[in-house]
Structure formats: structure tokens, C-alpha cells
Design a protein around this motif. Structure first.
Motif, short mmCIF file in Angstrom:
data_model
loop_
_atom_site.label_atom_id
_atom_site.label_comp_id
_atom_site.label_asym_id
_atom_site.label_seq_id
_atom_site.Cartn_x
_atom_site.Cartn_y
_atom_site.Cartn_z
N GLU A 1 0.58 9.56 -8.03
CA GLU A 1 2.01 9.41 -7.77
C GLU A 1 2.38 10.12 -6.48
O GLU A 1 1.57 10.85 -5.92
CB GLU A 1 2.79 10.00 -8.96
CG GLU A 1 2.55 9.24 -10.25
CD GLU A 1 3.28 9.84 -11.44
OE1 GLU A 1 3.74 10.99 -11.34
OE2 GLU A 1 3.39 9.13 -12.44
N GLU B 1 6.11 -1.44 -5.19
CA GLU B 1 5.10 -1.32 -4.14
C GLU B 1 4.71 0.14 -3.97
O GLU B 1 5.44 1.05 -4.37
CB GLU B 1 5.64 -1.89 -2.82
CG GLU B 1 6.78 -1.06 -2.25
CD GLU B 1 7.30 -1.59 -0.91
OE1 GLU B 1 6.98 -2.74 -0.56
OE2 GLU B 1 8.02 -0.84 -0.25
N CYS B 2 3.56 0.33 -3.33
CA CYS B 2 3.05 1.68 -3.13
C CYS B 2 2.79 1.87 -1.63
O CYS B 2 2.19 1.01 -0.98
CB CYS B 2 1.76 1.85 -3.91
SG CYS B 2 1.00 3.46 -3.71
N LYS C 1 5.00 6.87 -1.71
CA LYS C 1 5.97 6.13 -2.53
C LYS C 1 5.21 5.26 -3.53
O LYS C 1 4.15 4.74 -3.21
CB LYS C 1 6.81 5.23 -1.61
CG LYS C 1 7.85 4.41 -2.35
CD LYS C 1 8.41 3.30 -1.46
CE LYS C 1 9.33 2.41 -2.29
NZ LYS C 1 9.74 1.21 -1.56
N GLY C 2 5.76 5.10 -4.73
CA GLY C 2 5.11 4.25 -5.72
C GLY C 2 3.90 4.95 -6.33
O GLY C 2 3.74 6.16 -6.20
N SER C 3 3.04 4.19 -6.98
CA SER C 3 1.89 4.81 -7.64
C SER C 3 0.78 3.80 -7.82
O SER C 3 0.99 2.60 -7.82
CB SER C 3 2.32 5.37 -8.99
OG SER C 3 2.98 4.38 -9.75
N PHE C 4 -0.43 4.34 -7.96
CA PHE C 4 -1.57 3.47 -8.27
C PHE C 4 -2.49 4.19 -9.25
O PHE C 4 -2.33 5.38 -9.53
CB PHE C 4 -2.32 3.05 -7.00
CG PHE C 4 -3.04 4.15 -6.27
CD1 PHE C 4 -4.30 4.59 -6.67
CD2 PHE C 4 -2.46 4.75 -5.15
CE1 PHE C 4 -4.97 5.60 -5.99
CE2 PHE C 4 -3.12 5.77 -4.47
CZ PHE C 4 -4.37 6.19 -4.88
N CYS D 1 1.12 4.60 1.10
CA CYS D 1 0.27 5.77 1.24
C CYS D 1 -0.01 6.01 2.71
O CYS D 1 0.13 5.10 3.54
CB CYS D 1 -1.09 5.54 0.59
SG CYS D 1 -1.01 5.21 -1.16
N VAL E 1 -0.16 9.83 -1.43
CA VAL E 1 0.83 8.87 -1.89
C VAL E 1 2.22 9.30 -1.42
O VAL E 1 2.63 10.44 -1.63
CB VAL E 1 0.83 8.75 -3.44
CG1 VAL E 1 1.82 7.68 -3.89
CG2 VAL E 1 -0.57 8.44 -3.95
N VAL F 1 -2.23 -0.97 -7.90
CA VAL F 1 -0.87 -0.46 -7.80
C VAL F 1 -0.11 -0.80 -9.08
O VAL F 1 -0.26 -1.88 -9.63
CB VAL F 1 -0.17 -1.06 -6.56
CG1 VAL F 1 1.31 -0.72 -6.54
CG2 VAL F 1 -0.87 -0.57 -5.29
N LYS G 1 0.68 -0.26 2.80
CA LYS G 1 1.69 -0.68 1.83
C LYS G 1 1.11 -1.80 0.98
O LYS G 1 0.70 -2.84 1.49
CB LYS G 1 2.95 -1.17 2.56
CG LYS G 1 4.04 -1.66 1.63
CD LYS G 1 5.39 -1.70 2.32
CE LYS G 1 5.53 -2.91 3.22
NZ LYS G 1 6.92 -3.07 3.70
#
Ligand code: ZN
Lengths: 192, 217
Positions: free
Chosen positions: B168, B190-191, B157-160, B193, B155, B185, B135
Motif C-alpha cells: 500500500e 489504479e496503482c 497511490k493504490g495497492s498491489f 509507483c 507505492v 493491482v 501507473k
């Protein structure tokens, strides 16, 4: 004790009919026919994965035991019999390698275990078509490329071992595998 | 719309059962979410079925079939008591975890660096596999790292973003040891994975710290 003969061929339709008899009526002679065709090939599959003959035979038996037990999960609309039995054998092999403490692909995913929703009519056409497409694609691949893909299935063998077996550098195995996969993808996409 | 998929080589290894346990569960999450890759896996399984058909028959010991049938009869006679479901320790990680993780234990979030937390994922069948949830806070940059084997990151949640693109939920980043990546990110949030590394990793720098405790366990 009965002398069993080895079956040399089994059509997809015949295989599915036998599976239905095993699932529906627990029909032993139908199961015997499946056994005669698949068990010797499963043993071969395991031996090519580096198992000794007795271990390979044991794992072939274990796979057939699961075929018997899970027969009702077989859905001809989703996959052909050979494909379904291949996935069971693959998981038996994973499990065995894990118990031997070797790094392997063990996990709890077992597609043959999943409670399956009934496949749609569209999916049913796809399952039969998929088998035909894939078979046609292998036939269209140059022999050397088909061989390198085949080796990817029968192992546990790392690419480095395949390289040694074929007497070619590791980089060549990698690039050949990539080439074979690109070719296969092009053929399959073309056959849709 | 999923833009980043595992390579055909990875899907082939997944379907043929030759991918290690850690990457396998990460790929399973992707495939469970991606119809294109699920179709590709079905193709590769059909390929396995075709190869099985083509194998020469290996002679079985005498009485192999009869032995199996006796085993089946004995099995039926002693109906096994269903195993007690194992109690799994699963920390609340703030998102709904994919079904492929149903049998896994999930540890609590632990701080491992500014804006970065990880949670250990323990696979039921291979507790030593290196899998973790990661996270990373919005706008955070992960320090550069290298690894010796392939690294698989899905991934949740979120993205980088990194030099190779934007990732995504549903996207999988498959990076080999050549890739020196420095994901950032997005500012939007927040992301989270799930990541697995294949084979040994070099325990140095930031990524070494991320995985280190998994090895010392
Ligand atoms: Zn995909």
C-alpha cells in the motif's frame, strides 16, 4: 605558514561548543581546532574510498569549507558533530564520484542543507543517546563484524572488491554483512 | 501503517552514500515517510560519525589550514550571484509527488502495454539513472519479469499484491534478482509507483520494454 598539530581527541561537548562559536561569531580559532581534528580524518576517509592522496586532501578541504559555510545549520539536538560532518563528507564524495562519471549515489539530497525545524526536547535527548548507543554497539560487535561494516562506509567499494581485499568469497561477504547488521540491530534494539 | 520496508543493508548503503542515484531517490521517498526507517538511517549516520572518529589521522600538506582560510576569504570577497533556478519540465501525473523529487524532471505518461503507463523521471544530478513512475490500471496483472540487480518500488497511490504480500502507499518493495514476481493491482483502483533498478537490467520481455527507452535516450 603555521605548523599545525593533529588533534587526537575531541569530546562531543567540545565539538558542539566549537561549532556554536563558528556559527555564532565566525570564530576562526574554534574552526582551526575543528580543522585540526577532522581534516586529517576526512583525508583518511577519502583515501579509503579509493582517492589518491592529493584528491583526498582536496575533498577534505572541500568538506571543511562546507562545515564553515553551513555551520549555522548544525543542530546539536539532531546529530553529533562527527555525524553531521560525516554526512557532509559523504555527499562531497558522492558528488566527486558523479563528476568522474562513475555510477554513484549522486542526487540532490543533502540533509545538511535542509531548513530544519527546531528539534523537540525529546529529539535532543535522542541525538546524544543515539551517538552513545551506536558507539556502545560497535564496541560490542565482534571485531570481524565491526570491520565488515566499516568497509561498507569507506567505498565506493563494491562487495566484490571487499571480498577480494579480505580474501573471502563474495557470498561470504554478503552473509557476513547480513549477520553483522542483524547483530547490530539486536544490540541497538536492546540498548534503547 | 507501513508494512514493507527497505532492508537494513539498503538503509546502510543509503546512509553511507554507496547506493546508486536511482535507488537512492526511491529509498529517500520511503524514509521521508517512515519514522522507523528514518530512525534506522539516523543510527547508520551516527555509525558513520563514529567510524570517522576512529580513523587514523592522515597527514595534511603544509599550510593546508591557511590555504583553506584564504579560500574562505576569497569566497566572501566575491559574493557569488545566486544561480538562476533551472526551469524543470514536469508533466502533470495526477498525484502530488514526494518532496524528494522536487529537483527532478517528470515526463508525460506513455503507454507501454495494456493498462500500463510509465513516466520517465530524470534526476537533476544523475540524468542517466533509471527511475520511472509506473501507473497500472485496477485489476491488471504485470507480466512476470526478472532483473539482474535489485529493484526498488515505492507505492505512491493504490495497492498491489504478489506472492510476498500486499503493498500500500508508503510500502517499499525491494526485490532481488531471485524474485520472480507477478504483482496484481487491487480492483479498488489504479496503482502508481516509483521504481528504480540497480545496475544493468536484462532488456527482455515486459520489464525490458518498460526501461528500454530510458537507455536509448
Ligand atoms: Zn520503513
Amino acid at each position: 605558514m603555521t605548523m599545525r598539530k593533529q588533534e587526537t581527541s575531541l569530546s562531543a561537548e567540545e565539538g558542539a561548543r566549537l561549532m556554536a562559536a563558528v556559527a555564532g561569531e565566525r570564530n576562526r580559532s574554534a574552526f582551526a581546532k575543528l580543522f585540526d581534528y577532522y581534516a586529517p580524518r576526512l583525508k583518511s576517509f577519502m583515501m579509503r574510498s579509493g582517492m589518491t592522496s592529493p584528491v583526498a586532501e582536496d575533498l577534505a578541504q572541500e568538506t571543511m569549507l562546507l562545515v564553515w559555510k553551513k555551520a549555522s545549520y548544525f543542530d546539536p539536538l539532531r546529530a553529533g558533530v562527527s555525524t553531521w560532518i560525516f554526512t557532509i563528507a559523504r555527499n562531497v564524495r558522492i558528488d566527486r564520484l558523479r563528476r568522474e562519471g562513475r555510477p554513484s549515489a549522486a542526487d540532490s539530497l543533502d540533509p545538511s542543507d535542509e531548513p530544519e525545524e527546531p528539534a523537540s526536547a525529546e529529539a535532543s535527548i535522542m541525538a546524544a543517546e543515539r551517538d552513545e548507543r551506536v558507539r556502545a554497539a560497535i564496541a560490542m560487535l565482534p571485531g570481524e563484524q565491526a570491520e565488515i561494516l566499516r568497509m561498507a562506509y569507506f567505498g565506493d567499494k563494491a562487495q566484490s572488491e571487499i571480498a577480494r581485499d579480505l580474501g573471502i568469497p563474495l557470498g561470504t561477504v554478503k552473509s557476513r554483512t547480513r549477520l553483522a547488521l542483524n547483530r547490530l540491530r539486536a544490540i541497538l534494539d536492546d540498548l534503547v | 501503517m507501513i508494512k514493507h520496508h527497505p532492508s537494513d543493508e539498503t538503509l546502510l548503503r543509503y546512509a553511507s552514500g554507496t547506493l546508486e542515484a536511482g535507488p537512492r531517490v526511491v529509498v529517500a521517498i520511503h524514509v521521508g515517510d517512515c519514522t522507523a526507517c528514518a530512525a534506522r538511517v539516523a543510527d547508520f549516520e551516527a555509525l558513520g560519525g563514529a567510524f570517522l572518529d576512529d580513523l587514523p589521522a592522515e597527514k595534511l600538506g603544509d599550510g593546508a589550514f591557511d590555504a583553506l582560510m584564504s579560500r574562505i576569504d576569497a569566497d566572501a570577497a566575491s559574493r557569488a550571484i545566486p544561480a538562476q533556478p533551472r526551469r524543470l519540465s514536469r508533466a502533470e501525473v495526477g498525484i502530488r509527488l514526494p518532496e524528494a523529487l522536487d529537483d527532478c524532471e517528470v515526463g508525460p505518461w506513455r503507454w507501454i502495454g495494456p493498462g500500463v503507463r510509465r513516466s520517465r523521471v530524470t534526476l537533476a544530478d544523475d540524468p542517466k539513472a533509471n527511475v520511472m513512475l509506473l501507473k497500472v490500471a485496477a485489476g491488471r496483472r504485470l507480466p512476470e519479469h526478472t532483473h539482474s540487480g535489485f529493484e526498488y518500488t515505492q507505492v505512491l497511490k493504490g495497492s498491489f499484491r504478489d506472492a510476498r504480500g500486499h503493498y500500500e502507499p508508503g510500502d517499499m518493495d525491494e526485490a532481488d534478482s531471485e524474485v520472480d514476481h507477478q504483482p496484481v493491482v487491487d480492483e479498488t483502483g489504479e496503482c502508481i509507483c516509483i521504481a528504480a533498478v540497480e545496475g544493468g537490467i536484462r532488456l527482455r520481455g515486459f520489464f525490458g520494454r518498460m526501461f528500454q527507452p530510458l537507455f536509448s535516450a
